[in-house]
Design a protein around this motif. Sequence first.
Motif, mmCIF file in Angstrom:
data_model
loop_
_atom_site.group_PDB
_atom_site.id
_atom_site.type_symbol
_atom_site.label_atom_id
_atom_site.label_comp_id
_atom_site.label_asym_id
_atom_site.label_seq_id
_atom_site.Cartn_x
_atom_site.Cartn_y
_atom_site.Cartn_z
ATOM 1 N N TYR A 262 0.887 -1.172 0.065
ATOM 2 C CA TYR A 262 0.251 0.058 -0.009
ATOM 3 C C TYR A 262 0.812 0.979 0.015
ATOM 4 N N GLU A 263 0.076 2.486 -0.445
ATOM 5 C CA GLU A 263 0.794 3.899 -0.098
ATOM 6 C C GLU A 263 0.140 4.567 0.683
ATOM 7 N N GLU A 264 1.238 5.081 1.561
ATOM 8 C CA GLU A 264 0.617 6.027 2.691
ATOM 9 C C GLU A 264 1.860 7.189 2.835
ATOM 10 N N ASP A 265 1.186 8.340 3.055
ATOM 11 C CA ASP A 265 2.030 9.700 3.109
ATOM 12 C C ASP A 265 2.995 9.690 2.091
ATOM 13 N N GLY A 266 2.959 9.340 0.918
ATOM 14 C CA GLY A 266 3.961 9.520 -0.098
ATOM 15 C C GLY A 266 4.932 8.487 -0.077
ATOM 16 N N ALA A 267 4.665 7.342 0.866
ATOM 17 C CA ALA A 267 5.755 6.183 0.932
ATOM 18 C C ALA A 267 4.781 4.841 0.510
ATOM 19 N N LEU A 268 5.799 4.074 -0.140
ATOM 20 C CA LEU A 268 5.290 2.688 -0.396
ATOM 21 C C LEU A 268 5.637 1.832 0.572
ATOM 22 N N PHE A 269 4.615 0.901 0.892
ATOM 23 C CA PHE A 269 5.098 -0.044 2.117
ATOM 24 C C PHE A 269 4.849 -1.485 1.478
ATOM 25 N N MET A 270 5.787 -2.270 1.528
ATOM 26 C CA MET A 270 5.750 -3.480 0.829
ATOM 27 C C MET A 270 6.429 -4.465 1.676
ATOM 28 N N THR A 271 5.548 -5.670 1.882
ATOM 29 C CA THR A 271 5.852 -6.645 2.910
ATOM 30 C C THR A 271 5.940 -8.025 2.245
ATOM 31 N N VAL A 272 7.101 -8.793 2.284
ATOM 32 C CA VAL A 272 7.230 -9.749 1.631
ATOM 33 C C VAL A 272 7.552 -10.952 2.633
ATOM 34 N N ASP B 279 9.047 -29.035 3.000
ATOM 35 C CA ASP B 279 8.871 -28.022 3.501
ATOM 36 C C ASP B 279 9.623 -26.696 3.254
ATOM 37 N N LEU B 280 10.873 -26.977 2.900
ATOM 38 C CA LEU B 280 11.695 -25.986 2.360
ATOM 39 C C LEU B 280 11.058 -25.405 0.995
ATOM 40 N N ALA B 281 10.615 -26.247 0.173
ATOM 41 C CA ALA B 281 9.978 -26.012 -1.072
ATOM 42 C C ALA B 281 8.804 -25.204 -1.136
ATOM 43 N N THR B 282 8.131 -25.447 -0.080
ATOM 44 C CA THR B 282 6.710 -25.011 0.278
ATOM 45 C C THR B 282 7.172 -23.242 0.707
ATOM 46 N N LYS B 283 8.032 -23.378 1.681
ATOM 47 C CA LYS B 283 8.331 -22.042 2.181
ATOM 48 C C LYS B 283 8.775 -21.279 1.096
ATOM 49 N N ALA B 284 9.679 -21.779 0.255
ATOM 50 C CA ALA B 284 10.335 -20.961 -0.981
ATOM 51 C C ALA B 284 9.424 -20.514 -1.890
ATOM 52 N N LYS B 285 8.331 -21.342 -2.085
ATOM 53 C CA LYS B 285 7.308 -20.994 -2.920
ATOM 54 C C LYS B 285 6.273 -19.722 -2.594
ATOM 55 N N ASP B 286 6.186 -19.790 -1.311
ATOM 56 C CA ASP B 286 5.571 -18.677 -0.437
ATOM 57 C C ASP B 286 6.230 -17.571 -0.626
ATOM 58 N N SER B 287 7.577 -17.540 -0.485
ATOM 59 C CA SER B 287 8.354 -16.208 -0.554
ATOM 60 C C SER B 287 8.276 -15.738 -2.122
ATOM 61 N N LEU B 288 8.416 -16.686 -3.011
ATOM 62 C CA LEU B 288 8.503 -16.215 -4.369
ATOM 63 C C LEU B 288 7.081 -15.835 -4.724
ATOM 64 N N LEU B 289 5.950 -16.226 -4.296
ATOM 65 C CA LEU B 289 4.745 -15.578 -4.593
ATOM 66 C C LEU B 289 4.490 -14.252 -3.987
ATOM 67 N N SER B 290 5.037 -14.025 -2.787
ATOM 68 C CA SER B 290 4.815 -12.676 -2.495
ATOM 69 C C SER B 290 5.641 -11.636 -3.073
ATOM 70 N N LEU B 291 7.004 -12.018 -3.364
ATOM 71 C CA LEU B 291 7.992 -11.296 -4.316
ATOM 72 C C LEU B 291 7.100 -10.868 -5.441
ATOM 73 N N ASN B 292 6.550 -11.819 -6.154
ATOM 74 C CA ASN B 292 5.974 -11.679 -7.411
ATOM 75 C C ASN B 292 4.951 -10.463 -7.397
ATOM 76 N N ARG B 293 4.087 -10.497 -6.256
ATOM 77 C CA ARG B 293 3.101 -9.420 -5.964
ATOM 78 C C ARG B 293 3.759 -8.164 -5.766
ATOM 79 N N MET B 294 4.936 -8.209 -4.882
ATOM 80 C CA MET B 294 5.521 -7.018 -4.807
ATOM 81 C C MET B 294 6.128 -6.627 -6.182
ATOM 82 N N VAL B 295 6.566 -7.237 -6.857
ATOM 83 C CA VAL B 295 7.276 -6.610 -8.226
ATOM 84 C C VAL B 295 6.050 -6.123 -9.032
ATOM 85 N N LEU B 296 4.962 -6.806 -9.236
ATOM 86 C CA LEU B 296 3.942 -6.288 -10.049
ATOM 87 C C LEU B 296 3.263 -4.850 -9.079
ATOM 88 N N PHE B 297 3.295 -4.777 -7.904
ATOM 89 C CA PHE B 297 2.838 -3.279 -7.275
ATOM 90 C C PHE B 297 3.956 -2.515 -7.492
#
Length: 320
Positions: A69-79, A187-205
């Motif tokens: 999200y964007e707030e007070d002129g700053a971009l906030f991105m959590t991954v 378990d490692l692959a699942t956590k890595a995929k979760d990280s990749l999905l959040s990164l992809n959303r951040m890149v699109l944002f």
Amino acid sequence: MVLKEFRTADGRLVCRDGLVPSPGDSARPVWIDLMEPSPEEERQVEASLGIDVPTHEEMQEIEASSRLYEEDGALFMTVSVLHKATTDAPESSAVTFILAKDTLVTLRYADPLPFQALTRKIERGPGLGGGSAETILMGLLEQIVDRLADIMEACVADLEAISREVFGDDGSRDHKLVLRRVGRVGDLATKAKDSLLSLNRMVLFLTAQTRVGKETRTRLKTLSRDVLSITEHATFVASKVTFLLDATLGLINIEQNNIIKIFSVAAVAFLPPTLIASIYGMNFRVLPELEWPFGYPLALGLMVLSAVLPFLYFKRKGWL
């Protein structure tokens, strides 16, 4: 609790602890790195940049509106960033990137390797000298993606080793250990995929933001392609994990069935001798063979013969 700032000095980035401006230095820091900040450090950053730093609880929320999200002129991105990948208990930790005008703020409660790698790169030389906040942000994201790629390559190598062990001719394998190894890779692959999905959303944002520079957009396109390709690789690893789990459980069932079959055949083979022994163990007064000198050897011979014949029959049929 760590608060570091990186400022441009003599054509390179210089790291300093805390937000203590040098005499005559009115420029904002390029990068402020907050790791497990105290309330005082959070207030200090908020007052310096005019932003509201999210709390640790707010960083854990999974809805997109709370992470991007964007707030007070700053971009906030959590991954979600994967760390402790080489241990038996890999973890996924939320990291918030705040792009406030000319300053990048990173808020984290873990110390993933990509942050350590970029910090060492800055300390070694002027490779990022004079870099902007966007340059630092892209450097961090690229380090995270490179680390995830290395993790997926290690997962594939581990699965290949496990596959050779599962389908090898060695019958002394420890299935419990194999299941643990497959489970860890899964378990490692699942956590890595979760990280990749959040990164992809951040890149699109980030791509949708008009304030992002042309060079950053070009790097974002490359990063997006890398994220998608690694995500496909993570999907392949997940299917491989499922296959190996099914194969290992199938082999366990086969071995258990072989054990049960041996007991079943043994029970059937010893049934006739038991019948003969039961007949001659009856407590009747008149048993013709009791008075016969060869009765005992005959009974033993019948029992041995009745055990050997079923065994040979089962062997011929391939049931043993």
